[in-house]
Design an enzyme around this catalytic site. Structure first.
Site, PDB file in Angstrom:
ATOM      1  N   SER A  11       0.839  -1.197   0.000  1.00 55.40           N
ATOM      2  CA  SER A  11       0.000   0.000   0.000  1.00 55.40           C
ATOM      3  C   SER A  11       0.872   1.244   0.000  1.00 55.40           C
ATOM      4  O   SER A  11       1.653   1.461   0.937  1.00 55.40           O
ATOM      5  CB  SER A  11      -0.902   0.026   1.236  1.00 55.40           C
ATOM      6  N   HIS A  35      -1.375  -1.065  -4.133  1.00 57.45           N
ATOM      7  CA  HIS A  35      -2.654  -0.707  -3.525  1.00 57.45           C
ATOM      8  C   HIS A  35      -2.663   0.791  -3.239  1.00 57.45           C
ATOM      9  O   HIS A  35      -1.747   1.302  -2.597  1.00 57.45           O
ATOM     10  CB  HIS A  35      -2.816  -1.502  -2.235  1.00 57.45           C
ATOM     11  N   ASP A  37      -4.721   3.816  -1.511  1.00 54.78           N
ATOM     12  CA  ASP A  37      -5.783   4.149  -0.547  1.00 54.78           C
ATOM     13  C   ASP A  37      -6.256   5.587  -0.714  1.00 54.78           C
ATOM     14  O   ASP A  37      -5.567   6.510  -0.301  1.00 54.78           O
ATOM     15  CB  ASP A  37      -5.266   3.943   0.883  1.00 54.78           C
ATOM     16  N   MET A  39      -8.754   8.452   0.328  1.00 52.99           N
ATOM     17  CA  MET A  39      -9.613   8.826   1.458  1.00 52.99           C
ATOM     18  C   MET A  39     -10.023  10.300   1.328  1.00 52.99           C
ATOM     19  O   MET A  39      -9.192  11.125   0.971  1.00 52.99           O
ATOM     20  CB  MET A  39      -8.852   8.612   2.777  1.00 52.99           C
ATOM     21  N   HIS A  68      -8.426   1.533  -3.858  1.00 47.23           N
ATOM     22  CA  HIS A  68      -9.373   1.315  -2.754  1.00 47.23           C
ATOM     23  C   HIS A  68      -9.999   2.664  -2.403  1.00 47.23           C
ATOM     24  O   HIS A  68      -9.349   3.509  -1.801  1.00 47.23           O
ATOM     25  CB  HIS A  68      -8.596   0.723  -1.570  1.00 47.23           C
ATOM     26  N   MET A  70     -12.127   4.911  -0.324  1.00 47.50           N
ATOM     27  CA  MET A  70     -12.785   5.127   0.975  1.00 47.50           C
ATOM     28  C   MET A  70     -13.360   6.541   0.942  1.00 47.50           C
ATOM     29  O   MET A  70     -12.882   7.441   1.635  1.00 47.50           O
ATOM     30  CB  MET A  70     -11.760   4.936   2.103  1.00 47.50           C
ATOM     31  N   MET A 139     -12.037  -5.768   5.214  1.00 46.14           N
ATOM     32  CA  MET A 139     -11.159  -4.915   6.011  1.00 46.14           C
ATOM     33  C   MET A 139     -10.832  -5.640   7.319  1.00 46.14           C
ATOM     34  O   MET A 139     -11.750  -6.075   8.039  1.00 46.14           O
ATOM     35  CB  MET A 139     -11.816  -3.569   6.323  1.00 46.14           C
ATOM     36  N   GLY A 147      -0.857   1.067   9.828  1.00 42.53           N
ATOM     37  CA  GLY A 147      -0.183   0.825  11.107  1.00 42.53           C
ATOM     38  C   GLY A 147      -1.079   0.403  12.262  1.00 42.53           C
ATOM     39  O   GLY A 147      -0.647   0.440  13.418  1.00 42.53           O
ATOM     40  N   ASP A 177      -7.097  -6.493   4.131  1.00 45.96           N
ATOM     41  CA  ASP A 177      -6.436  -5.189   4.190  1.00 45.96           C
ATOM     42  C   ASP A 177      -6.444  -4.631   5.601  1.00 45.96           C
ATOM     43  O   ASP A 177      -7.506  -4.398   6.167  1.00 45.96           O
ATOM     44  CB  ASP A 177      -7.199  -4.234   3.249  1.00 45.96           C
TER      45      ASP A 177
HETATM   46  C1  DX5 Z   1      -6.522   1.536   5.765  1.00 51.46           C
HETATM   47  C2  DX5 Z   1      -6.105   1.173   4.361  1.00 51.46           C
HETATM   48  C3  DX5 Z   1      -5.014   0.128   4.306  1.00 51.46           C
HETATM   49  C4  DX5 Z   1      -3.722   0.539   5.006  1.00 51.46           C
HETATM   50  C5  DX5 Z   1      -2.899  -0.703   5.305  1.00 51.46           C
HETATM   51  O1  DX5 Z   1      -7.732   2.187   5.744  1.00 51.46           O
HETATM   52  O2  DX5 Z   1      -7.208   0.728   3.590  1.00 51.46           O
HETATM   53  O3  DX5 Z   1      -4.750  -0.229   2.964  1.00 51.46           O
HETATM   54  O4  DX5 Z   1      -3.014   1.427   4.228  1.00 51.46           O
HETATM   55  O5  DX5 Z   1      -1.791  -0.348   6.047  1.00 51.46           O
HETATM   56  P1  DX5 Z   1      -1.130  -1.358   7.099  1.00 51.46           P
HETATM   57  O6  DX5 Z   1      -0.661  -2.561   6.306  1.00 51.46           O
HETATM   58  O7  DX5 Z   1       0.015  -0.561   7.649  1.00 51.46           O
HETATM   59  O8  DX5 Z   1      -2.158  -1.722   8.111  1.00 51.46           O
HETATM   60 ZN    ZN Z   2      -6.667  -0.129   1.605  1.00 51.63          ZN
END
Ligand code: DX5
Ligand code: ZN
Length: 221
Positions: A11, A35, A37, A39, A68, A70, A139, A147, A177
């Site tokens: 990611s 990946h 993310d 947001m 992804h 969100m 999820m 993290g 994820d």
């Molecule tokens: C969280 C994201 C994940 C996140 C994963 O909302 O959708 O993709 O970046 O990060 P780690 O692997 O650090 O949990």
């Molecule tokens: Zn994600």
């Protein structure tokens, strides 16, 4: 989507954006995805990036670009993300009113379509859409940040989807994820997952190349 060997999807949310090219150079396009993310500080309490950054990442790798979303009202931005180079666009079930229509819209752009569910959303809410999608994202943390700690109880949803896929001869892939590292990836693989998103476990380590090959090995047993 045809049955896949296990896939690691680093990611970029956890990568160093000031040297994204170097960071993405560790990704092997033949066996990894990237990946992205996205947001909007509405659907989740964080603001990350949009189509411009996805377009930049697209130029830096031949790997499949897994976006992804969100965000609220994701159907307003499907075409934009496809134009930016997304190969796979995943929207959250909780953000959709006409889910089948959004899946149809994504596929009409030529991209693969996915549905993601938050920890608080039961598997049964997503099950009716499994025949209409290419990827089902479970999820394993509350979406919004990298993290966080892995929530193992979410693997029940992964196994339920795996069993339904076999029973009904469907061909979607199952992605997990959040909080994925070697030990949790192994657990998720045993539960039936195919794609493993990893942010901190790749980019926030002293040796991301070694970390990535460790993850590949963990899910290939
Ligand atoms: C969280 C994201 C994940 C996140 C994963 O909302 O959708 O993709 O970046 O990060 P780690 O692997 O650090 O949990
Ligand atoms: Zn994600």
């Amino acid at each position: 989507m045809p049955a896949l060997p296990p896939i690691i999807a680093p990611s970029i949310l956890s990568a160093d954006f000031s040297r994204l090219g170097e960071e993405l150079a560790i990704v092997d396009p033949e066996r990894d995805w990237i990946h992205c993310d996205v947001m909007d500080h509405q659907f989740v309490p964080n603001l990350t990036f949009g189509p411009l950054v996805v377009a930049g990442a697209r130029k830096l790798t031949r790997a499949l670009v897994d976006v992804h979303l969100m965000i609220e009202r994701p159907w307003l931005l499907v075409e934009e993300f496809r134009k930016s180079g997304a190969d796979l666009i995943t929207v959250h079930l909780e953000a959709c009113r006409e889910t089948r229509e959004v899946l149809r819209q994504i596929r009409a752009t030529g991209a693969k379509a996915g549905i993601a569910i938050k920890p608080g959303t039961p598997y049964a809410a997503a099950a009716p859409y499994l025949p209409d999608l290419d990827l089902f994202l479970v999820m394993t943390v509350e979406p919004g940040f990298g993290g966080q700690a892995f929530r193992g109880e979410m693997l029940e949803k992964v196994s339920a989807a795996r069993d339904e896929r076999a029973r009904k001869k469907l061909d979607f892939v199952i992605e997990v994820d959040g909080g994925i590292a070697e030990d949790t990836a192994r657990e998720a693989r045993a539960a039936g997952a195919d794609v493993f998103v990893a942010g901190h476990a790749v980019f926030r380590t002293p040796d991301p190349v070694a970390a990535l090959s460790g993850l590949r090995a963990a899910v290939s047993v």
